[in-house]
Design a protein around this motif. Sequence first.
Motif, PDB file in Angstrom:
ATOM      1  N   ASP A   7       0.807  -1.214   0.000  1.00 23.13           N
ATOM      2  CA  ASP A   7       0.000   0.000   0.000  1.00 23.13           C
ATOM      3  C   ASP A   7       0.843   1.268   0.000  1.00 23.13           C
ATOM      4  O   ASP A   7       0.494   2.248  -0.634  1.00 23.13           O
ATOM      5  CB  ASP A   7      -0.891   0.060   1.238  1.00 23.13           C
ATOM      6  N   GLU A  33      -8.666   3.839   6.639  1.00 24.84           N
ATOM      7  CA  GLU A  33      -9.288   3.264   7.843  1.00 24.84           C
ATOM      8  C   GLU A  33     -10.591   3.982   8.170  1.00 24.84           C
ATOM      9  O   GLU A  33     -11.620   3.349   8.426  1.00 24.84           O
ATOM     10  CB  GLU A  33      -8.325   3.316   9.027  1.00 24.84           C
ATOM     11  N   SER A  36     -13.179   3.092   5.573  1.00 27.12           N
ATOM     12  CA  SER A  36     -13.684   1.718   5.717  1.00 27.12           C
ATOM     13  C   SER A  36     -14.661   1.599   6.878  1.00 27.12           C
ATOM     14  O   SER A  36     -15.661   0.874   6.791  1.00 27.12           O
ATOM     15  CB  SER A  36     -12.528   0.744   5.933  1.00 27.12           C
ATOM     16  N   HIS A 174      -5.313  -0.191  -3.705  1.00 25.89           N
ATOM     17  CA  HIS A 174      -5.907   0.319  -2.466  1.00 25.89           C
ATOM     18  C   HIS A 174      -5.460   1.770  -2.212  1.00 25.89           C
ATOM     19  O   HIS A 174      -4.251   2.026  -2.135  1.00 25.89           O
ATOM     20  CB  HIS A 174      -5.424  -0.592  -1.335  1.00 25.89           C
ATOM     21  N   ARG A 201      -6.391  -5.810   4.409  1.00 25.49           N
ATOM     22  CA  ARG A 201      -7.429  -5.135   5.202  1.00 25.49           C
ATOM     23  C   ARG A 201      -8.833  -5.601   4.840  1.00 25.49           C
ATOM     24  O   ARG A 201      -9.692  -5.757   5.700  1.00 25.49           O
ATOM     25  CB  ARG A 201      -7.375  -3.620   4.972  1.00 25.49           C
TER      26      ARG A 201
END
Length: 215
Positions: A7, A33, A36, A174, A201
Amino acid sequence: MQQGSFDFATPPSQQSFAPGAWFLRGFACDQTEAVSMALAAVVAAAPFRHMHTPGGLRMSVAMSNCGTVGWVTDERGYRYLRHDPVSGAAWPAMPFAFAQLAERAAAAAGYPQFVADACLINRYEPGARMTLHQDRNERDMTSPIVSVSLGLPATFLFGGLARTDPTQRLSLAHGDVLVWGGPSRLCFHGVLPVRDGTHARLGRCRLNLTFRKAG
Ligand code: MD6
Ligand code: FE
C-alpha cells in the motif's frame, strides 16, 4: 506476500491520463481506515445487492449507495432514486469522511468546490467485472466524478467518446483515486475481471466508491 502489503510502497503521485482526467495514486491511503469504518455503517443500513440491467442480466458487481440520491438499475432502466428500493428507506447519509475525501480529491485535480450528493459503492469479488459504459445518468455533467479504489487491485479501462475507441489500462490499487470531468466526462470506461487474491485489510474483494453530483 499478501497483496496489500505494498500500500505504501508507491509514493503518492498525480498524473493526467486524458484531458480533465487525473490519476491520484495513493491519495486516499491515509484515510482508508476512516473510510472503511464509515463504509461498514453505510452497508449495514443499505446492504450490498446484485442489481439487474434493463436487459435482465444480473450484474457481477454488488452495489449500495449513500447520499441524497442513489444509482439503481432494474428492468425499468438506469436512474437515481431518493429511496433504497429494497428497504423503502432513504439511502444512508453521506459520511463526513466520504464527503471530505471527495472534495479534497476533486480540488487536487482542479475541480474546486465539488459537492457530491451521491456515492455509489461497488463491491467486486474475484471474477466480477464492469463492462465498458458511460456515466450519463447524472443531471449535472459539469461536475467531475471522483472514484476511490479500496482492497484488491484491478485493471481499469479508459477509452474515448465512442465505445470502439482504443482504451488505455490503469492499474488501480488500495487508496488510489481517479477524478475525471470536463472533456473526459462521458468517456467509456470499465473494469477487467478482478483477479483472485486476499487484501490485508479488506479480504477477498475490491471496493470502489464513485462520488457524483447527480441531482
Ligand atoms: C469501478 N467505476 O472502478 C467502476 N465511473 O469499480 C466506474 O464505473 C467509474 O471509477 C465513472 C467515474 C469513475 C469510475
Ligand atoms: Fe462508471
